[in-house]
Design an enzyme around this catalytic site. Structure first.
Site, PDB file in Angstrom:
ATOM      1  N   GLU A 105       0.818  -1.206   0.000  1.00 39.24           N
ATOM      2  CA  GLU A 105       0.000   0.000   0.000  1.00 39.24           C
ATOM      3  C   GLU A 105       0.861   1.270   0.000  1.00 39.24           C
ATOM      4  O   GLU A 105       0.587   2.223  -0.729  1.00 39.24           O
ATOM      5  CB  GLU A 105      -0.924  -0.007   1.222  1.00 39.24           C
ATOM      6  CG  GLU A 105      -1.712   1.269   1.454  1.00 39.24           C
ATOM      7  CD  GLU A 105      -2.705   1.582   0.350  1.00 39.24           C
ATOM      8  OE1 GLU A 105      -3.276   2.688   0.377  1.00 39.24           O
ATOM      9  OE2 GLU A 105      -2.915   0.743  -0.552  1.00 39.24           O
ATOM     10  N   HIS A 108       2.533   2.011  -3.317  1.00 45.33           N
ATOM     11  CA  HIS A 108       1.555   2.623  -4.210  1.00 45.33           C
ATOM     12  C   HIS A 108       1.430   4.115  -3.926  1.00 45.33           C
ATOM     13  O   HIS A 108       1.365   4.946  -4.843  1.00 45.33           O
ATOM     14  CB  HIS A 108       0.202   1.924  -4.045  1.00 45.33           C
ATOM     15  CG  HIS A 108      -0.865   2.443  -4.944  1.00 45.33           C
ATOM     16  ND1 HIS A 108      -1.928   3.188  -4.480  1.00 45.33           N
ATOM     17  CD2 HIS A 108      -1.052   2.338  -6.283  1.00 45.33           C
ATOM     18  CE1 HIS A 108      -2.708   3.526  -5.487  1.00 45.33           C
ATOM     19  NE2 HIS A 108      -2.203   3.013  -6.590  1.00 45.33           N
TER      20      HIS A 108
END
Length: 368
Positions: A105, A108
């Site tokens: 995450e 990203h």
């Protein structure tokens, strides 16, 4: 809905500076030392990587790997928040939080920040070029970069709300579509930087409507695919071409396409039925059939024009590959590499159609 979920910012000043400092350096380098054409094409490539990484994060259920934003438990990286992550994982071993998911995450988010900085640099160079009268059409050259800045800000907000509002399907779908729209706009700008053009208007007149129609059809299909993904309906039908042994399975479109609801729930708070998931999946299959016909016809029409032969070949090859990936996802129970590739090929199809439409509407090459 709590206001803190909408306006949350979890980094303290020191960690925010540690994140923002390298981004500021990257902004100065991109804005002052990278040629605009190189910057635009590089940003398009990095945005494609971001779309692929976003699909990977979503498909590995890592979207809540860090349950706050933009940091991870208020820290700059998962490594600095390892204690909190381990505690959350111990409390819910099958939950969304783990160190590998947190790193996915946050990677990203780091890459998304870089894309935002590169787009700001594009806008700066475009504005500077307008003041220096470097463009034959300065308004058009400035308008798209400024629109990109607005969209990337909105995309960042949707990325935050994806986490803080706990993966609401409509928010996640809008975030996916925002990424695709960003990539499409960068593809258009790249086509301008590359000075793409085609044959004389008289030859192109019969293809333009089909190319435009194909772009619209693909846009709707990408939206349907996003809705399938964010509702986890990819395996609602596990046989092909039928669904549960029937061409038209039992479906509930009212709840399946009710947008203002929680993940896996109906608007009334009940668990989402299999019939609703069938409706979502089946609509995507019908959309795929329509897209195959429309985009395929645009590809065949392009093959008949010498200057558009490459576009036609690319469209048909990507279209067939995309159909094969979609069928493999169903019959193979959603293999991760295939599912990620399915998102990537959709983005490449979109970019190809965007560039085809640019070329069809630019028979005279722009002077930069």
């Amino acid at each position: 809905m709590q206001a803190s979920a909408i306006w949350q910012f979890s980094l303290d000043s020191l960690h925010a500076l540690a994140w923002g400092g390298p981004l500021l350096i990257a902004l100065v380098v991109c804005a002052r030392f990278v040629p605009l054409r190189t910057l635009v094409i590089s940003t398009t490539v990095v945005t494609f990587a971001l779309v692929m990484l976003g699909a990977y994060v979503r498909l590995t259920n890592a979207g809540l790997g860090c349950p706050d934003w933009p940091g991870c438990y208020g820290k700059l990286s998962p490594g600095l928040a390892a204690e909190q992550i381990e505690a959350a994982e111990a409390e819910a071993p099958a939950g969304p939080v783990s160190l590998p998911k947190a790193w996915k995450e946050m990677l990203h988010r780091y890459l998304a920040s870089l894309v935002g900085v590169m787009i700001l640099a594009i806008a700066y160079q475009a504005l500077r070029g307008r003041r220096r009268d470097d463009y034959s059409e300065p308004r058009a050259s400035v308008g798209l970069p400024l629109a990109l800045v607005l969209l990337v800000v909105l995309q960042g907000l949707f990325g935050k709300w994806t986490v803080t509002l706990l993966l609401k399907p409509v928010i996640v779908t809008l975030h996916l579509l925002g990424g695709m729209a960003l990539f499409a706009m960068l593809a258009w700008l790249s086509a301008r930087m590359l000075e793409l053009s085609a044959g004389p208007p008289s030859v192109l007149r019969g293809i333009r409507p089909w190319a435009s129609f194909a772009l619209v059809a693909l846009g709707f299909q990408i939206a349907l695919g996003g809705w399938v993904s964010t509702n986890y309906a990819a395996l609602a039908c596990t046989d092909f071409p039928v669904c549960h042994g029937r061409w038209v399975p039992s479906m509930d479109f009212d709840q399946g396409f009710h947008f203002l609801r929680e993940l896996g729930m109906t608007a009334g708070g009940e668990p989402l039925s299999n019939e609703a998931l069938n409706a979502i999946h089946w609509a995507h299959r019908v959309g795929a059939l329509v897209t195959l016909m429309v985009v395929g016809f645009a590809g065949l029409k392009s093959l008949r024009v010498r200057d558009l032969h490459g576009y036609g070949m690319a469209l048909l090859a990507l279209l067939l590959l995309q159909i094969a990936l979609g069928v493999t996802n169903v019959l193979g129970s959603l293999p991760l590499p295939v599912a990620v590739a399915h998102n990537g090929v959709a983005a490449l199809l979109l970019a190809t159609l965007v560039m085809l439409n640019f070329a069809l509407n630019s028979p005279a090459i722009f002077r930069r």
